[in-house]
Scaffold this motif. Structure first.
Motif, PDB file in Angstrom:
ATOM      1  N   LYS A 109      63.319  49.154  47.431  1.00 41.66           N
ATOM      2  CA  LYS A 109      63.827  48.092  46.574  1.00 41.66           C
ATOM      3  C   LYS A 109      62.785  46.978  46.420  1.00 41.66           C
ATOM      4  O   LYS A 109      62.557  46.470  45.326  1.00 41.66           O
ATOM      5  CB  LYS A 109      65.098  47.536  47.217  1.00 41.66           C
ATOM      6  CG  LYS A 109      65.985  46.733  46.332  1.00 41.66           C
ATOM      7  CD  LYS A 109      67.311  46.518  47.077  1.00 41.66           C
ATOM      8  CE  LYS A 109      68.239  45.618  46.335  1.00 41.66           C
ATOM      9  NZ  LYS A 109      69.495  45.417  47.075  1.00 41.66           N
ATOM     10  N   ALA A 110      62.158  46.618  47.541  1.00 43.26           N
ATOM     11  CA  ALA A 110      61.154  45.554  47.512  1.00 43.26           C
ATOM     12  C   ALA A 110      59.998  45.929  46.573  1.00 43.26           C
ATOM     13  O   ALA A 110      59.561  45.113  45.756  1.00 43.26           O
ATOM     14  CB  ALA A 110      60.635  45.283  48.919  1.00 43.26           C
ATOM     15  N   SER A 143      65.800  41.955  49.664  1.00 38.34           N
ATOM     16  CA  SER A 143      65.714  43.408  49.854  1.00 38.34           C
ATOM     17  C   SER A 143      66.416  43.848  51.129  1.00 38.34           C
ATOM     18  O   SER A 143      66.431  45.029  51.447  1.00 38.34           O
ATOM     19  CB  SER A 143      64.255  43.867  49.910  1.00 38.34           C
ATOM     20  OG  SER A 143      63.618  43.635  48.697  1.00 38.34           O
ATOM     21  N   ASN A 173      70.966  41.593  43.541  1.00 41.55           N
ATOM     22  CA  ASN A 173      70.561  42.278  44.769  1.00 41.55           C
ATOM     23  C   ASN A 173      71.396  42.025  46.009  1.00 41.55           C
ATOM     24  O   ASN A 173      71.275  42.758  46.976  1.00 41.55           O
ATOM     25  CB  ASN A 173      69.104  41.957  45.085  1.00 41.55           C
ATOM     26  CG  ASN A 173      68.172  42.562  44.086  1.00 41.55           C
ATOM     27  OD1 ASN A 173      68.043  43.777  44.005  1.00 41.55           O
ATOM     28  ND2 ASN A 173      67.550  41.727  43.270  1.00 41.55           N
TER      29      ASN A 173
END
Lengths: 232, 124, 261
Positions: A109-110, A143, A173
Motif C-alpha cells: 500500500k505504501a 499504511s 486509507n
C-alpha cells in the motif's frame, strides 16, 4: 469492546502550568474525530499522553482497555507535528523500518501511494522538501492497519492542493474499524470529514458532540461555533 | 461529479440532494453503477460514514439498489426517476412562490408576472 | 524487537564507519609500502610524508568518529525529533539503551582492533617486534611481582576492568544526556553539566574512600598481592554497581520523564 480510547480524570501538569485538567472522554471505534482548540490548549499534550510520550500526573488513559505501553503502540498509528524520519534514510529504508517494527504495516500500500505521488523511493529524505517529507510520513502512518490513528496538525501550513491530498489519503486509507483523531485549529478545512468534535480550551474539555448535532440543533457550522466558544 | 457543500447544514442531507440532482439531470443514468463509498467520500472530501448514511437513505427511498456481490446501482425504474423529477420541480416552484410572497406578491400576481417574463424572454 | 533495533542501529552507524575503515586500510597498505621502499628522491621524497599524514589523519578520524557517533546517536536518535519515531515503536524503553550500548561497544572494539592492527602492519619489522615483546614481558613482571602463579588472574581482571570501564563510561554519557534533556532549551549544556557534575562527585568520593582505606589497611598496602586480591576486585565491583545504577536511572527517565520538544 467498542470504546477505543478512554480518559478518566486525566490531568497533566508541567512545572509551571496545567496542560490538561480532569479530562473525561470516551471515543468509540469507527469515527473520525476532530480534536479542536487554539494553539497551546492541550491538544498535543493529550496526543502525547495517548502515545506514551508523557505520563499523566493523575487519572488514567486507556487505549482498547490498556494503559499506554508496548501493546498499545502496536495498535496506535501516530503522526506528530515534527518531521521525525532520520534525514540520511532513503524513502525505501523508511518503509523497511516501518515494516520491520509494525506488524500491521502494509508495504504494498505504501509503495502504491508513493507511486501516485511520482516519488522515487531511492531518494534520500534530506534531498526532499519539507512538504514532501510530511506526505511521506502521512503515507507511512496511513499504511498501517491500526485501531487508532492520531494525527497532530496534519494540515497545518499546507496549500489547498496539499490539504486535499492529505484529507483524501486519510479518508481512503484508514481502517474501517478504527478511529481517527485529527488535531487542528483549522476547522473550516476539515469539518466535512468529521463525525465528532472535541473542543479543548485551556486544558479543559469543553464540548464533545457530533457534527450533525451542531448543524441540526444550532444551525451553524462547527467553525462558527468554534469561533463563538473561543472568542477572545 | 462536482460536490459543493456548505457548512451550516448536515453534510449527509446535502449529499442526498446532490446525488438526487445528478440522477434527475441524467448525469447518473438509470442502471449505472455507483463508485464505492470510500471513493465517493474521497471525491467529495467527506467522511465515509456520512457518505454511507446518505447512500442508505437513498436506498431506503428506492433510488439506489444494492447488489451484495457487485455493488450499488441507480434504480432502473424510470417511473420513479420521473416522479422524483416532478417532485423536485414542485419543490422549486413552491420555494419560488414562497420567496415572491416574501416580496409582497400574491400567487396570482406572481403567475401573471411569470408568464409575462417568459414571453419577453422568448422574443429576445 | 531488540534484534530489529540492533539491525537499524548498525545500519545507521556502519554507513559512516565502514568507509573510514576502508580509508585506513588503504593508507595502512600504502604507508607500509612507501616506508619500506627507499626509492623516493628529490621532490618525490615528499610522498612518504604525505601518505603518513593521511594515515595519521585516518586514525584520528576513526577515533573521533567512533566517540562522537556513540554520543550523537543516543542524543539525536532519541531526544530530538527522531525521538518521536523511536519512542512510539512497540519496543520496551530499555531496549533502546541495549541496542545503542551494544552497537557502541562493538564499534569501539572494532576501532581499537583496526587501529592497533594497522599500527602493527605499518611498523612491524623484526627489531620492532622484538622490542615490543620485551616491553610486554617487563610490564608483566611489574604486575605479577615475584610470583608468576597469578598471571592469568591479573590478565582476566585487567581485561574485565577495561571492558567494564568502557561500558561504565558509555552508560554515564547516556545518563548525562538523559538528564540534560530535562532542561528545556539547554539540553546539550545540561548533558555536559551532568557529566561533569557526576564525575566530580565520584572523584571526590573515590579519593575519600582511598584515603580511608589507606589508613585502615596501612600494613598490607605494601604487599603487591593486595592489588590482585583487593584493589582490582573492588574496582570491578564498583564499576558494575555504578553501571547498573546509570542504566536504571536512564530507563526511568525514558519511562517517566521524556521531554521531547
Amino acid at each position: 469492546m467498542n470504546t477505543i480510547l478512554e480518559c478518566k480524570s486525566l490531568t497533566k501538569n508541567f512545572s509551571n502550568l496545567t496542560a490538561l485538567s480532569n479530562v473525561n472522554l470516551a471515543l468509540e471505534r469507527g469515527r473520525i474525530i476532530g480534536l479542536l482548540g487554539p494553539n497551546g490548549s492541550g491538544k498535543t499534550t493529550l496526543i502525547k499522553l495517548i502515545n506514551g510520550l508523557l505520563v499523566p500526573n493523575s487519572g488514567e488513559i486507556l487505549i482498547d482497555g490498556k494503559q499506554p505501553g508496548t501493546e498499545t503502540k502496536k495498535i496506535v498509528s501516530y503522526l506528530p507535528e515534527k518531521t521525525y524520519l532520520p534525514e540520511w534514510m532513503r524513502v525505501s529504508q523508511a518503509i523497511e523500518f516501518f515494516s520491520d517494527f509494525y506488524e500491521d504495516f502494509d508495504q504494498k500500500k505504501a509503495y502504491e501511494m508513493l507511486e501516485r505521488l511520482h516519488l522515487d523511493s531511492k531518494k534520500r529524505l534530506k534531498t526532499l522538501s519539507k512538504g514532501t517529507k510530511e506526505k511521506i510520513q502521512l503515507i507511512l502512518v496511513m499504511s498501517r492497519k491500526a485501531d487508532l490513528y492520531c494525527l497532530d496538525e496534519p494540515i497545518g501550513g499546507v496549500d489547498p492542493a496539499a490539504r486535499d491530498y492529505i484529507l483524501n489519503t486519510i479518508i481512503s486509507n484508514y481502517n474501517e474499524n478504527a478511529t481517527v483523531i485529527i488535531s487542528t485549529h483549522l476547522i473550516a478545512d476539515i469539518e466535512n470529514i468529521l463525525d465528532e468534535v472535541v473542543f479543548i480550551k485551556d486544558g479543559l474539555l469543553t464540548l464533545h458532540t457530533s457534527v450533525d448535532d451542531i448543524r441540526t440543533k444550532e444551525g451553524k457550522s462547527v467553525d462558527t461555533l468554534f469561533r463563538e466558544v473561543f472568542r477572545c | 461529479m462536482k460536490w459543493e457543500l456548505n457548512s451550516d447544514r448536515p453534510v449527509y442531507v446535502q449529499l442526498i440532494e446532490q446525488i438526487q440532482a445528478e440522477i434527475i439531470s441524467g448525469n447518473y443514468k438509470p442502471g449505472d453503477k455507483l463508485p464505492s463509498v470510500r471513493d465517493l467520500a474521497a471525491e467529495a472530501t467527506v467522511n465515509p460514514n456520512t457518505m454511507q448514511k446518505a447512500l442508505s437513505e437513498l436506498e431506503r427511498i428506492g433510488l439506489l439498489l444494492t447488489n451484495r456481490t457487485s455493488g450499488r446501482y441507480i434504480t432502473s425504474d424510470e417511473q420513479m426517476i420521473k416522479k422524483l423529477k416532478a417532485e423536485s420541480a414542485k419543490n422549486q416552484i413552491l420555494e419560488f412562490i414562497d420567496k415572491m410572497h416574501q416580496l409582497g406578491f400574491e400567487p396570482e400576481e406572481t403567475l401573471n408576472l411569470f408568464i409575462e417574463i417568459v414571453k419577453s424572454h422568448k422574443q429576445d | 524487537m531488540l534484534n530489529k533495533l540492533l539491525k537499524h542501529e548498525l545500519k545507521a552507524t556502519a554507513r559512516l564507519l565502514i568507509p573510514l575503515y576502508l580509508i585506513l586500510l588503504f593508507f595502512t597498505i600504502m604507508d607500509r609500502i612507501v616506508l619500506h621502499l627507499d626509492i623516493f628522491k628529490g621532490v618525490l621524497s615528499l610522498i612518504p610524508g604525505l601518505i603518513t599524514i593521511g594515515y595519521v589523519l585516518s586514525i584520528v578520524a576513526i577515533v573521533v568518529v567512533t566517540a562522537i557517533l556513540m554520543i550523537m546517536r543516543f542524543y539525536k536518535n532519541l531526544f530530538t525529533d527522531e525521538g518521536y519515531l523511536m519512542f512510539t515503536l512497540p519496543v520496551k524503553s530499555y531496549h533502546h539503551i541495549n541496542s545503542k550500548l551494544i552497537v557502541a561497544i562493538l564499534w569501539t572494539v572494532v576501532s581499537i582492533i583496526a587501529v592497533i592492527g594497522s599500527i602493527f602492519i605499518v611498523a612491524a619489522t623484526p627489531e620492532n617486534l622484538k622490542a615490543f615483546n620485551e616491553g610486554l614481558k617487563m610490564f608483566w613482571a611489574e604486575l605479577s611481582g615475584p610470583s608468576e602463579d597469578h598471571r592469568l588472574t591479573i590478565f582476566i581482571e585487567l581485561i574485565l576492568m577495561l571492558f567494564l570501564s568502557l561500558i561504565n563510561n558509555i552508560l554515564l554519557i547516556y545518563l548525562s544526556i538523559a538528564i540534560g534533556q530535562l532542561l528545556n532549551g539547554h539540553k546539550i549544556i545540561g548533558a555536559f553539566a551532568s557529566y561533569i557534575g557526576i564525575t566530580t562527585v565520584l572523584q571526590i568520593l573515590a579519593t575519600l574512600l582511598i584515603f580511608a582505606a589507606s589508613l585502615i589497611f596501612k600494613d598490607i598496602v605494601e604487599d603487591v598481592t593486595f592489588i590482585r586480591t583487593t584493589v582490582f576486585p573492588v574496582t570491578i565491583l564498583s564499576l558494575i554497581i555504578l553501571s547498573v545504577i546509570y542504566y536504571f536511572i536512564t530507563d526511568l527517565i525514558f519511562k517517566r520523564k521524556l521531554n521531547l520538544e
